[in-house]
Design an enzyme around this catalytic site. Structure first.
Site, mmCIF file in Angstrom:
data_model
loop_
_atom_site.group_PDB
_atom_site.id
_atom_site.type_symbol
_atom_site.label_atom_id
_atom_site.label_comp_id
_atom_site.label_asym_id
_atom_site.label_seq_id
_atom_site.Cartn_x
_atom_site.Cartn_y
_atom_site.Cartn_z
ATOM 1 N N LYS A 167 -13.069 -0.648 7.397
ATOM 2 C CA LYS A 167 -12.647 -2.020 7.153
ATOM 3 C C LYS A 167 -13.781 -2.759 6.469
ATOM 4 O O LYS A 167 -14.832 -2.996 7.069
ATOM 5 C CB LYS A 167 -12.257 -2.707 8.461
ATOM 6 C CG LYS A 167 -11.597 -4.067 8.264
ATOM 7 C CD LYS A 167 -11.048 -4.613 9.566
ATOM 8 C CE LYS A 167 -10.284 -5.925 9.348
ATOM 9 N NZ LYS A 167 -9.698 -6.449 10.589
ATOM 10 N N ASP A 175 -4.008 -14.491 16.565
ATOM 11 C CA ASP A 175 -3.223 -14.206 15.358
ATOM 12 C C ASP A 175 -2.241 -13.072 15.658
ATOM 13 O O ASP A 175 -2.022 -12.189 14.828
ATOM 14 C CB ASP A 175 -4.144 -13.833 14.190
ATOM 15 C CG ASP A 175 -3.397 -13.845 12.857
ATOM 16 O OD1 ASP A 175 -2.334 -14.486 12.774
ATOM 17 O OD2 ASP A 175 -3.865 -13.184 11.906
ATOM 18 N N ILE A 190 -5.749 1.973 2.013
ATOM 19 C CA ILE A 190 -4.491 2.082 2.752
ATOM 20 C C ILE A 190 -3.909 0.718 3.090
ATOM 21 O O ILE A 190 -2.721 0.616 3.418
ATOM 22 C CB ILE A 190 -4.676 2.893 4.045
ATOM 23 C CG1 ILE A 190 -5.753 2.252 4.928
ATOM 24 C CG2 ILE A 190 -5.025 4.332 3.725
ATOM 25 C CD1 ILE A 190 -5.923 2.946 6.274
ATOM 26 N N SER A 191 -4.718 -0.341 3.014
ATOM 27 C CA SER A 191 -4.203 -1.663 3.347
ATOM 28 C C SER A 191 -5.109 -2.725 2.738
ATOM 29 O O SER A 191 -6.329 -2.531 2.648
ATOM 30 C CB SER A 191 -4.130 -1.853 4.869
ATOM 31 O OG SER A 191 -3.702 -3.163 5.195
ATOM 32 N N THR A 192 -4.497 -3.821 2.318
ATOM 33 C CA THR A 192 -5.248 -4.944 1.765
ATOM 34 C C THR A 192 -4.756 -6.226 2.428
ATOM 35 O O THR A 192 -3.584 -6.357 2.773
ATOM 36 C CB THR A 192 -5.053 -5.059 0.245
ATOM 37 O OG1 THR A 192 -3.662 -5.213 -0.050
ATOM 38 C CG2 THR A 192 -5.598 -3.847 -0.473
ATOM 39 N N GLY A 193 -5.663 -7.145 2.603
ATOM 40 C CA GLY A 193 -5.332 -8.428 3.183
ATOM 41 C C GLY A 193 -6.182 -9.516 2.580
ATOM 42 O O GLY A 193 -7.013 -9.276 1.697
ATOM 43 N N LYS A 194 -5.971 -10.744 3.058
ATOM 44 C CA LYS A 194 -6.723 -11.856 2.508
ATOM 45 C C LYS A 194 -8.155 -11.879 3.010
ATOM 46 O O LYS A 194 -8.993 -12.590 2.440
ATOM 47 C CB LYS A 194 -6.032 -13.172 2.856
ATOM 48 C CG LYS A 194 -5.846 -13.405 4.344
ATOM 49 C CD LYS A 194 -5.080 -14.676 4.596
ATOM 50 C CE LYS A 194 -4.866 -14.919 6.088
ATOM 51 N NZ LYS A 194 -4.108 -16.152 6.347
ATOM 52 N N GLU A 195 -8.454 -11.128 4.077
ATOM 53 C CA GLU A 195 -9.800 -11.126 4.626
ATOM 54 C C GLU A 195 -10.530 -9.817 4.433
ATOM 55 O O GLU A 195 -11.763 -9.797 4.406
ATOM 56 C CB GLU A 195 -9.751 -11.441 6.124
ATOM 57 C CG GLU A 195 -9.194 -12.809 6.451
ATOM 58 C CD GLU A 195 -9.060 -13.006 7.954
ATOM 59 O OE1 GLU A 195 -9.374 -12.054 8.694
ATOM 60 O OE2 GLU A 195 -8.656 -14.089 8.371
ATOM 61 N N SER A 196 -9.818 -8.716 4.311
ATOM 62 C CA SER A 196 -10.487 -7.418 4.284
ATOM 63 C C SER A 196 -9.653 -6.409 3.518
ATOM 64 O O SER A 196 -8.485 -6.638 3.211
ATOM 65 C CB SER A 196 -10.730 -6.910 5.716
ATOM 66 O OG SER A 196 -9.495 -6.757 6.385
#
Length: 515
Positions: free
Chosen positions: A288, A404, A258-264
């Site tokens: 996560k 953040d 459902i979501s992607t990021g640079k950390e997880s």
């Protein structure tokens, strides 16, 4: 039936000599009388056909020498003979193909193989096609440049003034060009031999070293991809952890990313049954998975190495432990926020670098981020006061700074704001804690001022309202200088006394802004 006579043309009889020698006169022809049965005879038809063939093709070339196919007994009227001749031609073509394959495989090798047992025609039955020159039957390819000739063992060629040693510049250059073909297949060298390229020893050594470096780098990247989580994918160890959760009944099923990021990477899952009665698993969960790609955490150590909770356990030489500590840090921060009543995901379980939380959303649809949702002026004003209240409670009650905070880490669900992504959150006594707080205040102030909230404070006023400090500076540069001075005082106190005690002077607790 009575034979029918064929009347002959009557003789012209005696006449003048000039009539018999006249070229325009009728020729004297003699005709043979035969019966109709002779004309219809099959034997006569064969004889006439042979006469015509002999007249058209006076010489008959023998196709092959053998006991049954010779120049004397070739009879094309026989189907068996035609089949044998065609089969002989096919066998010769097959043998020619075998010879080409044999030469191609053997090449210049000292050990060769032979396809003699697979040939159809014995060698003495072969015809003159062996003598025909075809570039496919030879090792010479006109479309491929010849490799440079090597010098003999004595180290030189020629005599006198024409002597050429193995150290000749042209010879060494061509040899180096030919050696480039031994590089890795991924290293493109081009057709240097065909262009008669001459590489010096210095250039060849540099290219050789670069080729080896690229080969090792490619191997390291391949190994890193196998042992790290990529975007929208997990490594085998992470898949095993997720499988154990599903197998234990803690999770019913994992639907997708459902979501992607640079950390997880965050996945959606349906909750199952808990092994203990005191722990309740929600119907929908968010998983996560912190990426094990080490590059993403090289610049993140400043958030965790100065945190007294993890300072003794921090090891820069073992980045994989840092990843697990990063997940553990988010779990502890979420637990503090949940205790203070701040809207945030509830922690379900932590397994190494996999954190299972409650899902903020409904029916696999995650709650939108504050930057993606369109709110009315009243809702925008309500969201601003909610965030201001949460920042103050996070600072005073949880003793945390988000570090953040922006519209990308705030969700809008059920008419209120939810905070997420608190793995980098630090305490106010962190050496850079006040700098992180001032950055959060700037992001929040700019977002709501652009959203049309007239009551939104600027970053300096918001910083004083959240922290309770009374920093009076006319411009932002002096304001940040005072913040750095306060952090320096706290750092000196830590070095002298060895424990974290806030040295920040404040005029009492700041007022808590309610919604």
């Amino acid at each position: 039936m009575d034979p029918v006579g064929v009347a002959a043309v009557p003789d012209a009889g005696p006449g003048p000599a000039w009539q018999s020698k006249c070229p325009w006169g009728a020729p004297n022809t003699t005709s043979m009388s035969c019966s109709l049965a002779d004309v219809m005879s099959e034997q006569l038809a064969k004889e006439l056909q042979l006469e015509e063939e002999n007249a058209a093709f006076p010489e008959v070339v023998a196709v092959a020498e053998g006991p049954f196919i010779t120049g004397e007994n070739v009879d094309t009227s026989s189907d068996l003979m035609l089949a044998q001749m065609l089969q002989m031609e096919f066998d010769r073509e097959y043998d020619a193909q075998l010879r080409r394959e044999e030469k191609k495989i053997n090449g210049d090798s000292k050990v060769s193989i032979s396809f003699e047992n697979y040939r159809k025609v014995h060698p003495y039955d072969s015809d003159s096609s062996e003598d025909e020159v075809d570039w496919q039957d030879t090792r010479h390819d006109p479309y491929r440049a010849d490799k440079p000739t090597t010098t003999p063992r004595r180290g030189f060629t020629g005599k006198g003034k024409d002597i050429t040693t193995k150290h000749d510049e042209v010879v060494c250059g061509r040899k180096n060009t030919a050696r480039m073909e031994n590089f890795a297949p991924e290293f493109q060298v081009g057709d240097g031999i065909g262009m008669d390229l001459k590489l010096s020893n210095q250039v060849f050594n540099a290219l050789k070293q670069h080729a080896y470096s690229e080969e090792r780098r490619s191997a390291r990247l391949h190994e890193k991809k196998e042992h790290s989580t990529a975007e929208k994918a997990v490594d085998p160890k992470t898949r095993l952890l997720l499988y154990k959760m599903v197998n234990a009944g803690m999770l019913e099923t994992i639907t997708g990313c459902i979501s992607t990021g640079k950390e997880s990477v965050v996945f959606h899952a349906y909750g199952g049954k808990s092994a203990t009665e005191d722990k309740v698993i929600p119907p929908e969960c968010a998983i996560k998975v912190f990426k094990t790609t080490l590059n993403e955490f090289k610049n993140r150590d400043k958030y965790i190495k100065d945190d007294y909770r993890f300072k003794d356990r921090f090891s820069k030489l073992n980045p994989r432990k840092v990843i697990r500590m990063w997940a553990e840090k988010e779990m502890h921060n979420l637990t503090r926020m949940q205790t203070a009543g701040i809207p945030c995901p509830q922690v379900v379980i932590l397994k190494k670098h996999v954190l299972v939380m409650t899902f903020i959303g409904q029916d696999q649809v995650p709650a939108p981020k504050l930057k993606d949702v369109t709110l009315s002026s009243e809702d925008m004003k309500k969201a601003y006061y909610q965030i201001l209240n949460m920042m103050q409670r996070l600072y005073k009650e949880c003793n945390l700074i988000h570090a953040d905070l922006s519209e990308y880490n705030m969700l809008w669900h059920d008419g209120k704001v939810w905070l997420i992504d608190v793995s980098q959150s630090v305490e106010p006594t962190h050496p850079h804690g006040l700098e992180f707080l001032f950055r959060d205040c700037r992001n929040v102030s700019q977002f709501f001022q652009k959203g049309g909230v007239a009551e939104a404070l600027n970053e300096r006023e918001l910083f004083n309202a959240v922290s309770g400090l009374n920093i009076t500076a006319d411009n932002e540069v002096d304001f940040q200088a005072e913040i750095e001075a306060l952090e320096k005082m706290n750092e000196d106190h830590v070095q002298n006394h060895g424990k974290k005690l806030s040295m920040f002077s404040s005029d009492g607790d700041p007022p808590i802004y309610n919604e």
